[in-house]
Design a protein around this motif. Structure first.
Motif, PDB file in Angstrom:
ATOM      1  N   GLU A 104       0.835  -1.204   0.000  1.00  0.00           N
ATOM      2  CA  GLU A 104       0.000   0.000   0.000  1.00  0.00           C
ATOM      3  C   GLU A 104       0.870   1.254   0.000  1.00  0.00           C
ATOM      4  O   GLU A 104       0.580   2.238  -0.692  1.00  0.00           O
ATOM      5  N   ARG A 105       1.962   1.187   0.802  1.00  0.00           N
ATOM      6  CA  ARG A 105       2.883   2.327   0.839  1.00  0.00           C
ATOM      7  C   ARG A 105       3.524   2.558  -0.530  1.00  0.00           C
ATOM      8  O   ARG A 105       3.568   3.687  -1.028  1.00  0.00           O
ATOM      9  N   ASP A 106       3.994   1.450  -1.129  1.00  0.00           N
ATOM     10  CA  ASP A 106       4.627   1.575  -2.448  1.00  0.00           C
ATOM     11  C   ASP A 106       3.630   2.075  -3.486  1.00  0.00           C
ATOM     12  O   ASP A 106       3.977   2.881  -4.358  1.00  0.00           O
ATOM     13  N   ARG A 107       2.372   1.567  -3.369  1.00  0.00           N
ATOM     14  CA  ARG A 107       1.352   2.015  -4.313  1.00  0.00           C
ATOM     15  C   ARG A 107       1.056   3.502  -4.117  1.00  0.00           C
ATOM     16  O   ARG A 107       0.891   4.247  -5.090  1.00  0.00           O
ATOM     17  N   ALA A 108       1.005   3.913  -2.825  1.00  0.00           N
ATOM     18  CA  ALA A 108       0.763   5.332  -2.546  1.00  0.00           C
ATOM     19  C   ALA A 108       1.912   6.189  -3.074  1.00  0.00           C
ATOM     20  O   ALA A 108       1.694   7.259  -3.649  1.00  0.00           O
ATOM     21  N   LEU A 109       3.158   5.684  -2.870  1.00  0.00           N
ATOM     22  CA  LEU A 109       4.315   6.418  -3.388  1.00  0.00           C
ATOM     23  C   LEU A 109       4.274   6.491  -4.909  1.00  0.00           C
ATOM     24  O   LEU A 109       4.589   7.527  -5.505  1.00  0.00           O
ATOM     25  N   GLN A 110       3.886   5.347  -5.527  1.00  0.00           N
ATOM     26  CA  GLN A 110       3.788   5.325  -6.986  1.00  0.00           C
ATOM     27  C   GLN A 110       2.717   6.289  -7.474  1.00  0.00           C
ATOM     28  O   GLN A 110       2.914   7.028  -8.444  1.00  0.00           O
ATOM     29  N   GLU A 111       1.564   6.272  -6.760  1.00  0.00           N
ATOM     30  CA  GLU A 111       0.491   7.190  -7.133  1.00  0.00           C
ATOM     31  C   GLU A 111       0.927   8.637  -6.947  1.00  0.00           C
ATOM     32  O   GLU A 111       0.607   9.505  -7.768  1.00  0.00           O
ATOM     33  N   ASN A 112       1.669   8.875  -5.839  1.00  0.00           N
ATOM     34  CA  ASN A 112       2.157  10.233  -5.597  1.00  0.00           C
ATOM     35  C   ASN A 112       3.127  10.658  -6.699  1.00  0.00           C
ATOM     36  O   ASN A 112       3.079  11.794  -7.188  1.00  0.00           O
ATOM     37  N   THR A 113       4.008   9.698  -7.079  1.00  0.00           N
ATOM     38  CA  THR A 113       4.947   9.997  -8.169  1.00  0.00           C
ATOM     39  C   THR A 113       4.202  10.277  -9.464  1.00  0.00           C
ATOM     40  O   THR A 113       4.524  11.221 -10.201  1.00  0.00           O
ATOM     41  N   ALA A 149       1.983  13.877 -13.315  1.00  0.00           N
ATOM     42  CA  ALA A 149       0.793  14.418 -13.981  1.00  0.00           C
ATOM     43  C   ALA A 149       0.705  15.927 -13.781  1.00  0.00           C
ATOM     44  O   ALA A 149       0.316  16.670 -14.691  1.00  0.00           O
ATOM     45  N   LEU A 150       1.085  16.376 -12.548  1.00  0.00           N
ATOM     46  CA  LEU A 150       1.071  17.809 -12.267  1.00  0.00           C
ATOM     47  C   LEU A 150       2.084  18.541 -13.144  1.00  0.00           C
ATOM     48  O   LEU A 150       1.791  19.608 -13.697  1.00  0.00           O
ATOM     49  N   VAL A 151       3.276  17.932 -13.262  1.00  0.00           N
ATOM     50  CA  VAL A 151       4.302  18.535 -14.131  1.00  0.00           C
ATOM     51  C   VAL A 151       3.819  18.580 -15.573  1.00  0.00           C
ATOM     52  O   VAL A 151       3.951  19.595 -16.265  1.00  0.00           O
ATOM     53  N   ASP A 152       3.225  17.437 -16.019  1.00  0.00           N
ATOM     54  CA  ASP A 152       2.704  17.386 -17.390  1.00  0.00           C
ATOM     55  C   ASP A 152       1.600  18.420 -17.590  1.00  0.00           C
ATOM     56  O   ASP A 152       1.514  19.062 -18.649  1.00  0.00           O
TER      57      ASP A 152
END
Length: 274
Positions: A138-147, A152-155
């Protein structure tokens, strides 16, 4: 006295393993590591293709058990700065050691330090590892989603920048089109005025041409009429002279009277109209 080193043969190694097995009724992690170390050594000495038979005949292990023991040695037996002191692992069983392999090596020491392994059952440890792995996932998924969100924000920012640039270009294009439209309207208005003036000039010229043509036609008609009258007069005058000559033969006196009248008529007409 000269030291005589004993050659470590598969037979000797099997004897050591069996001795360790007999020393404990419950295989602890420390013992499993020692056995795994010797199994790894023996595997390099047993001829190719005879490993399974050697395990069964020499130490009564299946290849699966031997593989697990060697893996425990490779994970716990070599010096690892991330592992806790061996005192913390002294009472960890072989089964618990295998379960703990489900925790990544870089996080295993911290995970072991947070647990009371001595009082935990195998099922409880399995559950703890599963919960830890689930939380890590879940942590890795959250980190991946955050990344991904950051990307997406940069794009999106890049897209906004591009859209802003396009919007500026569109504004400039609109300004250019507005200016071009104003010029076109001014040009159209000027052309309208020029056309109106041209039409007026053309109408005046047409009227003049028509008037000239009418004058020409009128004068031509008058000339034709004069020519017609002249021809008629000439023909009539000739006929009159011919008749007078014929009349003179028969009525000389009357001829003289009409001749004088004719001369008098012509004289008066010429004086009055010429």
């Amino acid at each position: 006295m000269e030291d005589v080193s004993t050659e470590r043969t598969p037979l000797l190694i099997a004897a050591e393993i069996n001795t360790i097995k007999r020393q404990v009724s419950k295989v602890l992690l420390h013992n499993a590591i020692e056995i795994g170390c010797r199994l790894a050594e023996a595997k390099g000495k047993v001829p190719y293709g005879e490993w399974g038979r050697w395990l069964e005949e020499s130490v009564s292990y299946s290849q699966r058990t031997a593989t697990n023991l060697i893996r425990l040695f490779e994970e716990y037996g070599t010096p690892q700065p991330t592992l806790p002191d061996w005192k913390a692992l002294a009472k960890v069983s072989y089964t618990q050691g295998l379960i703990l392999l489900g925790v990544p090596e870089e996080e295993r020491a911290q995970f072991i330090a947070e647990l009371d392994l001595e009082s935990m059952s195998t099922r409880e440890l399995q559950k703890a590892v599963q919960e830890r792995n689930h939380a890590a996932a879940e942590r890795d998924r959250a980190l991946q989603e955050n990344t991904e969100l950051q990307q997406a924000l940069v794009d999106q920012k890049d897209q906004i920048t591009k859209m802003s640039g396009k919007q500026d270009n569109l504004r400039n294009k609109v300004d250019e089109l507005t200016l071009a439209k104003a010029k076109s309207e001014a040009r159209a208005e000027q052309l309208g005025l020029d056309l109106q003036s041209l039409r007026q000039d053309t109408s005046a010229q047409a009227v003049n041409r028509m008037s000239n043509r009418l004058d020409e036609a009128y004068h031509k008609a008058r000339a034709n009429k004069v020519a017609f009258l002249y021809e008629s007069l000439d023909r009539t005058f000739r006929e009159l002279l011919w008749e007078l000559k014929e009349f003179a033969k028969q009525e000389p006196e009357s001829y003289k009277v009409y001749k004088d009248k004719l001369v008098d008529f012509l004289t008066k007409s010429l004086k009055a109209n010429m």
